[in-house]
Design a protein around this motif. Sequence first.
Motif, PDB file in Angstrom:
ATOM      1  N   TYR A  27       0.812  -1.227   0.000  1.00 39.92           N
ATOM      2  CA  TYR A  27       0.000   0.000   0.000  1.00 39.92           C
ATOM      3  C   TYR A  27       0.844   1.275   0.000  1.00 39.92           C
ATOM      4  O   TYR A  27       0.313   2.382   0.025  1.00 39.92           O
ATOM      5  CB  TYR A  27      -0.883   0.054   1.260  1.00 39.92           C
ATOM      6  N   VAL A  62       3.447   0.621   8.302  1.00 38.21           N
ATOM      7  CA  VAL A  62       2.917   1.240   9.520  1.00 38.21           C
ATOM      8  C   VAL A  62       3.553   0.569  10.742  1.00 38.21           C
ATOM      9  O   VAL A  62       4.239  -0.444  10.629  1.00 38.21           O
ATOM     10  CB  VAL A  62       1.374   1.178   9.567  1.00 38.21           C
ATOM     11  N   PHE A  64       2.805  -1.352  13.333  1.00 34.48           N
ATOM     12  CA  PHE A  64       2.765  -2.767  13.748  1.00 34.48           C
ATOM     13  C   PHE A  64       3.671  -3.632  12.872  1.00 34.48           C
ATOM     14  O   PHE A  64       4.179  -4.663  13.311  1.00 34.48           O
ATOM     15  CB  PHE A  64       1.324  -3.312  13.782  1.00 34.48           C
ATOM     16  N   CYS A  87      -1.908   2.352  12.733  1.00 36.84           N
ATOM     17  CA  CYS A  87      -2.993   1.595  12.097  1.00 36.84           C
ATOM     18  C   CYS A  87      -4.234   1.739  12.967  1.00 36.84           C
ATOM     19  O   CYS A  87      -4.216   1.328  14.139  1.00 36.84           O
ATOM     20  CB  CYS A  87      -2.606   0.131  11.960  1.00 36.84           C
ATOM     21  N   ALA A  88      -5.293   2.293  12.375  1.00 39.40           N
ATOM     22  CA  ALA A  88      -6.519   2.539  13.138  1.00 39.40           C
ATOM     23  C   ALA A  88      -7.096   1.234  13.684  1.00 39.40           C
ATOM     24  O   ALA A  88      -7.621   1.199  14.805  1.00 39.40           O
ATOM     25  CB  ALA A  88      -7.540   3.237  12.243  1.00 39.40           C
ATOM     26  N   MET A  89      -6.975   0.155  12.926  1.00 43.11           N
ATOM     27  CA  MET A  89      -7.522  -1.124  13.415  1.00 43.11           C
ATOM     28  C   MET A  89      -6.709  -1.652  14.596  1.00 43.11           C
ATOM     29  O   MET A  89      -7.285  -2.122  15.585  1.00 43.11           O
ATOM     30  CB  MET A  89      -7.544  -2.172  12.306  1.00 43.11           C
ATOM     31  N   ASN A 115      -2.088  -7.174  12.363  1.00 41.72           N
ATOM     32  CA  ASN A 115      -2.415  -5.743  12.486  1.00 41.72           C
ATOM     33  C   ASN A 115      -2.817  -5.459  13.935  1.00 41.72           C
ATOM     34  O   ASN A 115      -3.982  -5.188  14.254  1.00 41.72           O
ATOM     35  CB  ASN A 115      -3.593  -5.380  11.557  1.00 41.72           C
ATOM     36  N   CYS A 173     -10.949  -2.336   9.821  1.00 38.66           N
ATOM     37  CA  CYS A 173     -10.108  -1.359   9.123  1.00 38.66           C
ATOM     38  C   CYS A 173     -11.047  -0.323   8.517  1.00 38.66           C
ATOM     39  O   CYS A 173     -11.879  -0.673   7.663  1.00 38.66           O
ATOM     40  CB  CYS A 173      -9.314  -2.053   8.022  1.00 38.66           C
ATOM     41  N   PRO A 174     -10.927   0.936   8.912  1.00 37.81           N
ATOM     42  CA  PRO A 174     -11.873   1.941   8.416  1.00 37.81           C
ATOM     43  C   PRO A 174     -11.856   2.060   6.888  1.00 37.81           C
ATOM     44  O   PRO A 174     -12.876   2.362   6.282  1.00 37.81           O
ATOM     45  CB  PRO A 174     -11.381   3.250   9.051  1.00 37.81           C
ATOM     46  N   ILE A 175     -10.725   1.765   6.295  1.00 40.10           N
ATOM     47  CA  ILE A 175     -10.608   1.937   4.829  1.00 40.10           C
ATOM     48  C   ILE A 175     -11.398   0.837   4.107  1.00 40.10           C
ATOM     49  O   ILE A 175     -12.083   1.090   3.116  1.00 40.10           O
ATOM     50  CB  ILE A 175      -9.113   1.926   4.411  1.00 40.10           C
ATOM     51  N   HIS A 176     -11.307  -0.395   4.598  1.00 38.04           N
ATOM     52  CA  HIS A 176     -12.029  -1.499   3.954  1.00 38.04           C
ATOM     53  C   HIS A 176     -13.489  -1.570   4.412  1.00 38.04           C
ATOM     54  O   HIS A 176     -14.377  -1.925   3.631  1.00 38.04           O
ATOM     55  CB  HIS A 176     -11.331  -2.830   4.266  1.00 38.04           C
ATOM     56  N   GLU A 201     -10.494  -7.965   4.575  1.00 39.45           N
ATOM     57  CA  GLU A 201     -10.884  -6.933   5.550  1.00 39.45           C
ATOM     58  C   GLU A 201     -12.193  -6.240   5.143  1.00 39.45           C
ATOM     59  O   GLU A 201     -12.697  -5.385   5.881  1.00 39.45           O
ATOM     60  CB  GLU A 201      -9.777  -5.878   5.692  1.00 39.45           C
ATOM     61  N   CYS A 261      -5.446   4.641   2.637  1.00 37.77           N
ATOM     62  CA  CYS A 261      -5.055   4.635   4.052  1.00 37.77           C
ATOM     63  C   CYS A 261      -4.060   5.781   4.267  1.00 37.77           C
ATOM     64  O   CYS A 261      -2.933   5.716   3.756  1.00 37.77           O
ATOM     65  CB  CYS A 261      -4.422   3.300   4.417  1.00 37.77           C
ATOM     66  N   MET A 264      -0.562   4.785   5.514  1.00 39.46           N
ATOM     67  CA  MET A 264       0.309   4.107   4.551  1.00 39.46           C
ATOM     68  C   MET A 264       0.951   5.104   3.587  1.00 39.46           C
ATOM     69  O   MET A 264       1.920   4.776   2.902  1.00 39.46           O
ATOM     70  CB  MET A 264      -0.501   3.068   3.759  1.00 39.46           C
TER      71      MET A 264
HETATM   72 FE1  SF4 Z   1      -4.532  -0.385   9.266  1.00 38.20          FE
HETATM   73 FE2  SF4 Z   1      -6.412  -0.465   7.380  1.00 38.20          FE
HETATM   74 FE3  SF4 Z   1      -4.379   1.202   7.089  1.00 38.20          FE
HETATM   75 FE4  SF4 Z   1      -3.992  -1.480   6.882  1.00 38.20          FE
HETATM   76  S1  SF4 Z   1      -5.206  -0.189   5.518  1.00 38.20           S
HETATM   77  S2  SF4 Z   1      -2.727  -0.003   7.995  1.00 38.20           S
HETATM   78  S3  SF4 Z   1      -5.490  -2.206   8.381  1.00 38.20           S
HETATM   79  S4  SF4 Z   1      -5.949   1.271   8.725  1.00 38.20           S
END
Ligand code: SF4
Length: 303
Positions: A27, A62, A64, A87-89, A115, A173-176, A201, A261, A264
């Motif tokens: 990403y 990111v 993690f 990472c928001a998740m 994650n 994951c807010p994006i997915h 996700e 994201c 990312m």
């Molecule tokens: Fe976290 Fe989603 Fe970004 Fe991956 S895409 S780093 S799961 S917020």
Amino acid sequence: MSSDERLIAEIAALRKERNAVILAHNYQPGIIQDIADLTSDSLELSRKARETNADVIVFCGVHFMAETAAILNPDKVVVLPNASAGCAMADMITARDVVRIREDYPGVPIVTYVNSTAEVKAESTVCCTSANVNRVVASFKEEPALYLIPDQNLALYAARHTDKTIHYWKGYCPIHHRLTAETVRRARDAHPDALFVAHPECRPEVLDLADVVTSTSGMLRFAKASSHRSFLIGTETGILHALRRDNPDKVFYPVSTEMVCPDMKKTTLADIARSLETLTPRVHVPEEIRLKALRAVERMLQI
Ligand code: SF4
Ligand code: 13P
């Protein structure tokens, strides 16, 4: 020479001097993917981080992900070029939450998506990624139930591939998670010949509409091997760079241009050059947590 070209030359010289390896997630911005030694998904990046002979790992992704590399490589310097890339998740569950789950579900193994923070991994039975979740679940031959954290969508995806009871944490994951079935239907109407490839996700109703569900590197392998010519991509848009680069004769559409994201996208060439120069921001995991988290990560890598 443009400023990007100057930075790329600087990075090449410093990478040699430091005996560093640059790992990038699928990403990451295109320019970062292009200068990395390896661009891949979370599972392959973890494997590479374990195998490398480099002294320094520059993790373009990111927090993690860099933390996982640090868990596997206590003797190496691991740097995350932009310290604010989180990472928001991963932030949706704490180690305390996991301890409480263990108390509420005694004896039930806890399968933790990579994650997640090192502290959360340390309280878990085993880790998984989107590429191996079904294999990890199946590896528990005797256990009738598992608890998956922190992604509800990954858990529901895994539940479709097993007879076990899958309990799960309601992170996402807010994006997915924001991708709706309605958006997918509209995209499919606009590109009726395209195959729809989705990341686990995504919500279950989105996965119901997918021709293929797979991790980011799974998408790259699938697109290359497929005789199909056009694809709708249901994941973070950074992957389009590699898909288009590897398959110039095929067409790739993002299912939604909003699947970006922000974390990312934080890594810049200047960040990488600075990281190689100063060996900061360094990612370090306290030894007590590292050893506990390592058990869960190693168990995954052995499956
Ligand atoms: Fe976290 Fe989603 Fe970004 Fe991956 S895409 S780093 S799961 S917020
Ligand atoms: P994978 O590359 O492992 O499919 O992971 C997706 C992701 O969300 C990473 O943040």
